[in-house]
Design an enzyme around this catalytic site. Structure first.
Site, PDB file in Angstrom:
ATOM      1  N   LYS A 169       8.297   1.555  -7.258  1.00 24.85           N
ATOM      2  CA  LYS A 169       8.810   0.773  -8.385  1.00 24.85           C
ATOM      3  C   LYS A 169       9.647   1.640  -9.323  1.00 24.85           C
ATOM      4  O   LYS A 169      10.749   1.275  -9.713  1.00 24.85           O
ATOM      5  CB  LYS A 169       7.664   0.109  -9.145  1.00 24.85           C
ATOM      6  CG  LYS A 169       8.134  -0.755 -10.319  1.00 24.85           C
ATOM      7  CD  LYS A 169       6.966  -1.300 -11.132  1.00 24.85           C
ATOM      8  CE  LYS A 169       6.222  -2.364 -10.406  1.00 24.85           C
ATOM      9  NZ  LYS A 169       5.204  -3.036 -11.265  1.00 24.85           N
ATOM     10  N   GLU A 178       4.468  11.493  -4.351  1.00 27.89           N
ATOM     11  CA  GLU A 178       4.306  11.552  -2.899  1.00 27.89           C
ATOM     12  C   GLU A 178       5.449  10.833  -2.187  1.00 27.89           C
ATOM     13  O   GLU A 178       6.016  11.352  -1.212  1.00 27.89           O
ATOM     14  CB  GLU A 178       2.967  10.924  -2.495  1.00 27.89           C
ATOM     15  CG  GLU A 178       1.741  11.632  -3.043  1.00 27.89           C
ATOM     16  CD  GLU A 178       1.278  11.102  -4.383  1.00 27.89           C
ATOM     17  OE1 GLU A 178       0.118  11.370  -4.746  1.00 27.89           O
ATOM     18  OE2 GLU A 178       2.075  10.407  -5.070  1.00 27.89           O
ATOM     19  N   GLY A 219       0.682  -3.053  -8.008  1.00 31.56           N
ATOM     20  CA  GLY A 219       0.926  -2.458  -6.701  1.00 31.56           C
ATOM     21  C   GLY A 219       0.051  -3.035  -5.603  1.00 31.56           C
ATOM     22  O   GLY A 219       0.530  -3.376  -4.515  1.00 31.56           O
ATOM     23  N   ARG A 220      -1.242  -3.182  -5.871  1.00 27.92           N
ATOM     24  CA  ARG A 220      -2.149  -3.664  -4.836  1.00 27.92           C
ATOM     25  C   ARG A 220      -2.056  -5.170  -4.651  1.00 27.92           C
ATOM     26  O   ARG A 220      -2.733  -5.722  -3.775  1.00 27.92           O
ATOM     27  CB  ARG A 220      -3.582  -3.246  -5.158  1.00 27.92           C
ATOM     28  CG  ARG A 220      -4.085  -3.685  -6.519  1.00 27.92           C
ATOM     29  CD  ARG A 220      -5.376  -2.965  -6.887  1.00 27.92           C
ATOM     30  NE  ARG A 220      -5.833  -3.252  -8.241  1.00 27.92           N
ATOM     31  CZ  ARG A 220      -5.370  -2.641  -9.334  1.00 27.92           C
ATOM     32  NH1 ARG A 220      -4.422  -1.719  -9.231  1.00 27.92           N
ATOM     33  NH2 ARG A 220      -5.849  -2.945 -10.524  1.00 27.92           N
ATOM     34  N   GLU A 237      -9.898  -0.295  -6.692  1.00 29.72           N
ATOM     35  CA  GLU A 237      -8.953   0.057  -7.746  1.00 29.72           C
ATOM     36  C   GLU A 237      -8.937  -1.022  -8.822  1.00 29.72           C
ATOM     37  O   GLU A 237      -8.706  -0.731  -9.996  1.00 29.72           O
ATOM     38  CB  GLU A 237      -7.553   0.261  -7.173  1.00 29.72           C
ATOM     39  CG  GLU A 237      -6.579   0.897  -8.156  1.00 29.72           C
ATOM     40  CD  GLU A 237      -5.288   1.348  -7.507  1.00 29.72           C
ATOM     41  OE1 GLU A 237      -5.211   2.523  -7.077  1.00 29.72           O
ATOM     42  OE2 GLU A 237      -4.351   0.525  -7.416  1.00 29.72           O
ATOM     43  N   HIS A 262     -20.896   0.202  17.890  1.00 24.42           N
ATOM     44  CA  HIS A 262     -21.233   1.446  18.579  1.00 24.42           C
ATOM     45  C   HIS A 262     -21.008   2.652  17.676  1.00 24.42           C
ATOM     46  O   HIS A 262     -20.862   3.778  18.157  1.00 24.42           O
ATOM     47  CB  HIS A 262     -20.406   1.560  19.861  1.00 24.42           C
ATOM     48  CG  HIS A 262     -20.712   0.482  20.849  1.00 24.42           C
ATOM     49  ND1 HIS A 262     -21.644   0.614  21.860  1.00 24.42           N
ATOM     50  CD2 HIS A 262     -20.239  -0.791  20.953  1.00 24.42           C
ATOM     51  CE1 HIS A 262     -21.710  -0.507  22.555  1.00 24.42           C
ATOM     52  NE2 HIS A 262     -20.874  -1.378  22.024  1.00 24.42           N
ATOM     53  N   LYS A 277      -3.508  13.124 -11.139  1.00 22.70           N
ATOM     54  CA  LYS A 277      -2.059  13.348 -11.091  1.00 22.70           C
ATOM     55  C   LYS A 277      -1.627  14.347 -12.161  1.00 22.70           C
ATOM     56  O   LYS A 277      -0.814  15.247 -11.920  1.00 22.70           O
ATOM     57  CB  LYS A 277      -1.309  12.032 -11.304  1.00 22.70           C
ATOM     58  CG  LYS A 277      -1.412  11.036 -10.169  1.00 22.70           C
ATOM     59  CD  LYS A 277      -0.589   9.806 -10.524  1.00 22.70           C
ATOM     60  CE  LYS A 277      -0.629   8.751  -9.457  1.00 22.70           C
ATOM     61  NZ  LYS A 277       0.183   7.557  -9.827  1.00 22.70           N
TER      62      LYS A 277
END
Length: 542
Positions: free
Chosen positions: A207, A213, A268-269, A354, A385, A505
């Site tokens: 954005k 990153e 964002g999510r 979050e 399993h 951060k």
């Protein structure tokens, strides 16, 4: 000071109610009510929820609904759809529901209808996607695009990669989509290994166009592309942006016409159905993407209009709150019996934790109840399993959401019957277990009986949908979005900020130059952090 959650009459009633039913076993609850397995279900908007295997009674549900009403859930739902600034710590509206509103519907923010702008972006995304899918969009050397790499992190990665994997059945085979999120150079290296830059399109999803990153990976990809194709001019044909930072995008070398924006009221999510979903649209096509939006919208309308007691997201949220806060079961395993949904649990981890991993209420007071459960999971039958041993016989009780589909997208023989038989049987086993008497009746040696006893009484939901389609995927995602909102509304927290990601951060921005400095830096951290920095400087590659 406002009344705390745990002081509310309905909360106190639930505490008293829990004391009375805590020792009830699901075996007894089913034995006492022959209709429980068909009555404690809800079938709406193409999603069937069987919640009968939760440790609840009718009274539990009534008290939970009363708690939701006391906490003002109906008003909070209306406020979100109305465009109120319910994200109070950032003074923002929360209008991801506008991303899937049909053309012509009105959703006002500060008196301005936001829906036309949403569809303007969707139309631009569709036009661009059609060009890439048809081969009309050519790379710098005149080759058609065969590989699409989305570079993002968090909501700019988890949603798109989940949707791509979920909808692979509908994706065009002529395009290979890959995703880069981790600043670990291995991620970018492996995503681009063996690819021809002349046939590769990068989507940089940030954005602000400043996410550390994402921009680190984007610049590395840019440098590699320019080196391979021999010109800075190649960037404009091989990079597009999902961002709102036009200046930063242009400086990177991306044409403004190839920037797809979204508003600050999209978290964002909650953004996979915005322009962040450009990679999804390129993969499956605009028609399928719009079908997914229609699925979202169908669940939105159900959430907005259905009474609380017959509301799928509300019910799912209330059951999770009951398990978490009253029964003390602090995790939730999401177990899709569908390989295409292999990334769905990871997506829900961010959506849930979050959003609701908060320790203070909207007014800054400490929350008086445990908030978000820890979400995890894997597809069935793989998990059987792996970790099912713990959920069946471990000392911790883990509520489970089983998700299944009535029709297989890739049928082979009777394998789908085997898959669904396992889903149904696992929920049955968790609920009812196996007593020592049953084990003994099978002729088991006495010394082995304790090892083969299953206590049962372990809660689960079973969610069934006819087929995994773009539309049903949208419904499932919206189901969990609104379930998360329901829980946050009752806890009185802000489910739409994420201040908890900031401290790490900030500290990293201080450590980075200390790792890279040519001269020994003066360190003012704690003794452990100082020692780690010095060890990396001595032995690390930098």
């Amino acid at each position: 000071m406002s009344k705390t959650l745990t002081d509310r009459p309905a909360w106190q009633a639930l505490v008293d109610h829990h004391a009375g039913i805590a020792k009830h076993h699901l075996r007894d609850l089913f034995a006492e009510d022959a209709t429980r397995g068909t009555r404690m279900t809800l079938d709406a908007v193409g999603v069937y929820l069987d919640y009968s295997k939760n440790r609840i009674t009718d009274k539990t549900l009534k008290l939970l609904v009363t708690l939701a009403e006391e906490c003002g859930l109906p008003d909070k739902i209306a406020a979100m759809f109305r465009g109120d600034r319910i994200n109070t710590t950032e003074n923002r509206a929360v209008l991801h529901v506008a991303l899937r509103a049909p053309r012509g519907e009105k959703i006002l923010l500060d008196g301005h209808d936001v829906v036309p702008a949403v569809h303007e972006v969707l139309d631009r995304m569709a036009a661009f996607s059609d060009k890439v899918r048809s081969g009309q969009w050519l790379g710098y050397t005149g080759k058609r695009i065969r590989h699409v790499i989305n570079i993002g992190i968090g909501g700019s990665d988890l949603g798109p990669v989940m949707a791509y994997e979920a909808l692979r059945h509908y994706a065009t085979p002529e395009l290979d989509c890959r995703f880069v999120s981790n600043v670990d150079s291995t991620d970018l290296t492996e995503a681009t290994r063996g690819l021809d830059a002349a046939e590769t399109l990068f989507i940089v999803s940030s954005k602000t166009f400043t996410t550390l990153e994402t921009m680190t990976n984007a610049k590395a990809a840019r440098d590699a592309l320019v080196a391979q194709l021999g010109s800075e001019d190649a960037v404009a044909r091989h990079f597009v942006a999902v961002s709102t930072n036009a200046e930063g995008v242009a400086k990177f070398g991306i044409a403004p016409s190839n920037m797809f924006g979204f508003e600050d009221w999209v978290g964002g999510r909650y953004s996979m159905d915005s322009s962040i979903g450009l990679s999804t649209m390129i993969a499956v096509g605009p028609a399928h993407f719009r079908a997914m939006l229609a699925g979202f919208h169908a669940m939105d309308e159900h959430f907005r209009s259905a009474p609380l007691a017959g509301n799928l997201p509300v019910l799912l949220g209330l059951l999770s709150l009951w398990n978490n806060d009253f029964l003390g079961f602090s995790t939730l395993a999401v177990l899709p019996y569908e390989q295409y949904l292999k990334r769905f649990p990871a997506y829900l981890q961010q959506l849930t934790m979050e959003s609701n991993g908060k320790h203070v209420t909207l007014d800054g007071e400490h929350v008086h109840a445990d908030t978000s459960p820890i979400v995890w999971g894997e597809p069935g039958t793989n998990g059987q399993h792996s970790f099912y041993q713990l959920i069946h016989q471990g000392t911790r009780i883990v509520p489970c959401d089983f998700i299944g589909f009535m029709t297989a997208l890739a049928p082979i023989g009777r394998q789908h019957d085997l898959l669904m038989a396992n889903l149904i049987a696992q929920a049955e086993a968790l609920a009812f277990g196996k007593t020592a008497q049953q084990v003994e009746a099978e002729g088991t040696a006495p010394e082995l009986v304790p090892h083969r006893v299953f206590e049962g009484n372990r809660p689960s939901n079973t969610i069934l949908v006819d087929t995994l389609t773009p539309e049903s995927l949208g419904k499932l995602v919206a189901l969990y979005e609104h379930s998360v909102f329901t829980q946050g509304a009752i806890w009185g927290i802000d489910s739409f900020d994420q201040w908890g990601v900031e401290l790490g951060k900030q500290l990293a921005s201080k450590v980075i130059p200390e790792l890279q400095s040519a001269q020994e830096p003066g360190l003012a951290h704690d003794s452990s952090t100082n020692a780690l920095i010095r060890r990396y400087r001595q032995r690390g590659r930098h």
